[in-house]
Scaffold this motif. Structure first.
Motif, PDB file in Angstrom:
ATOM      1  N   UNK A  15       0.827  -1.214   0.000  1.00 33.77           N
ATOM      2  CA  UNK A  15       0.000   0.000   0.000  1.00 33.77           C
ATOM      3  C   UNK A  15       0.857   1.258   0.000  1.00 33.77           C
ATOM      4  N   UNK A  16       1.864   1.323   0.883  1.00 32.82           N
ATOM      5  CA  UNK A  16       2.685   2.537   0.951  1.00 32.82           C
ATOM      6  C   UNK A  16       3.539   2.744  -0.295  1.00 32.82           C
ATOM      7  N   UNK A  20       3.131   6.017  -2.923  1.00 31.80           N
ATOM      8  CA  UNK A  20       4.252   6.882  -3.310  1.00 31.80           C
ATOM      9  C   UNK A  20       4.564   6.776  -4.803  1.00 31.80           C
ATOM     10  N   UNK A  21       4.621   5.556  -5.333  1.00 31.06           N
ATOM     11  CA  UNK A  21       5.140   5.383  -6.690  1.00 31.06           C
ATOM     12  C   UNK A  21       4.116   5.605  -7.804  1.00 31.06           C
ATOM     13  N   UNK A  22       2.869   5.239  -7.609  1.00 29.67           N
ATOM     14  CA  UNK A  22       1.885   5.451  -8.678  1.00 29.67           C
ATOM     15  C   UNK A  22       1.678   6.933  -9.008  1.00 29.67           C
ATOM     16  N   UNK A  23       1.572   7.813  -8.004  1.00 29.98           N
ATOM     17  CA  UNK A  23       1.513   9.238  -8.368  1.00 29.98           C
ATOM     18  C   UNK A  23       2.770   9.718  -9.101  1.00 29.98           C
ATOM     19  N   UNK A  55       6.895  -0.143 -12.792  1.00 27.88           N
ATOM     20  CA  UNK A  55       6.664   0.299 -11.419  1.00 27.88           C
ATOM     21  C   UNK A  55       5.903  -0.754 -10.632  1.00 27.88           C
ATOM     22  N   UNK A  56       4.886  -1.346 -11.245  1.00 24.13           N
ATOM     23  CA  UNK A  56       4.132  -2.396 -10.559  1.00 24.13           C
ATOM     24  C   UNK A  56       5.035  -3.595 -10.255  1.00 24.13           C
ATOM     25  N   UNK A  57       5.922  -3.932 -11.165  1.00 25.07           N
ATOM     26  CA  UNK A  57       6.861  -5.027 -10.918  1.00 25.07           C
ATOM     27  C   UNK A  57       7.755  -4.739  -9.724  1.00 25.07           C
ATOM     28  N   UNK A  58       8.222  -3.512  -9.624  1.00 25.38           N
ATOM     29  CA  UNK A  58       9.054  -3.126  -8.486  1.00 25.38           C
ATOM     30  C   UNK A  58       8.248  -3.177  -7.193  1.00 25.38           C
ATOM     31  N   UNK A  59       7.019  -2.664  -7.240  1.00 25.00           N
ATOM     32  CA  UNK A  59       6.159  -2.670  -6.053  1.00 25.00           C
ATOM     33  C   UNK A  59       5.859  -4.097  -5.613  1.00 25.00           C
ATOM     34  N   UNK A  60       5.703  -5.002  -6.535  1.00 19.80           N
ATOM     35  CA  UNK A  60       5.383  -6.380  -6.162  1.00 19.80           C
ATOM     36  C   UNK A  60       6.601  -7.128  -5.611  1.00 19.80           C
TER      37      UNK A  60
END
Length: 176
Positions: A15-16, A20-23, A55-60
């Motif tokens: 979530x955090x 931060x990253x999607x915006x 970005x989603x790959x990094x977040x996951x």
């Protein structure tokens, strides 16, 4: 339980990072629209959708690092799996730099390396917890509890002692 605690830490980290990253991806895509020249709207869209996927790959990948940090332990990985991860990281990097591809994709292969290096540091710093489930949902401590003892030809348990609790998994490891 540990699994609920792990799932909660995983959810918090995801979530955090997303907050931060999607915006930042959205802001970057607007900046790119204003500052860079694209052949068409379609090329701008494809480029920024690729950014979103990276970005989603990094977040996951990152929540596992946070879970390890909070629990001060890492899930056990057998050497074969560990070596596969190292080999996979190396091959991914080699092909990214040897085969012609967009510069952005080459840089995105390095994010996997950063996460992997941080994981290696955590393996060095924290204890290995065999009771923790790994990313595949498998716990190596449960393995000994679930498998029945191995019996030899005499009907005794493996190892010659009738009170030996060697499992099929342990016997297989001894054979290797």
């Amino acid at each position: 339980t540990k699994e609920r605690e792990t799932a909660e830490y995983d959810r918090i980290a995801f979530r955090y990072l997303a907050i931060v990253l999607y915006p930042l991806v959205i802001i970057w895509s607007l900046y790119a629209l204003k500052q860079y020249e694209y052949k068409s709207w379609y090329s701008w869209l494809i480029s920024n959708l690729a950014n979103a996927v990276y970005t989603f790959g990094f977040i996951s990948m990152c929540p596992q690092l946070y879970v390890n940090y909070r629990l001060k332990s890492v899930a056990h990985l057998p050497w074969k799996v560990f070596m596969y991860k190292i080999f996979n990281t190396f091959v991914d990097d080699a092909f990214a730099w040897l085969i012609e591809m967009p510069w952005k994709h080459r840089l995105m292969t390095l994010r996997d390396d950063v996460v992997f290096v941080i994981f290696l540091i955590q393996v060095y710093l924290y204890r290995v917890d065999k009771s923790r489930t790994n990313e595949f949902g498998y716990s190596y401590e449960d393995d000994k509890e679930k498998l029945p003892p191995v019996q030899n030809d005499n009907g005794d348990l493996a190892g010659g002692s009738s009170n030996n609790t060697t499992t099929k998994h342990d016997a297989k490891l001894k054979e290797e």
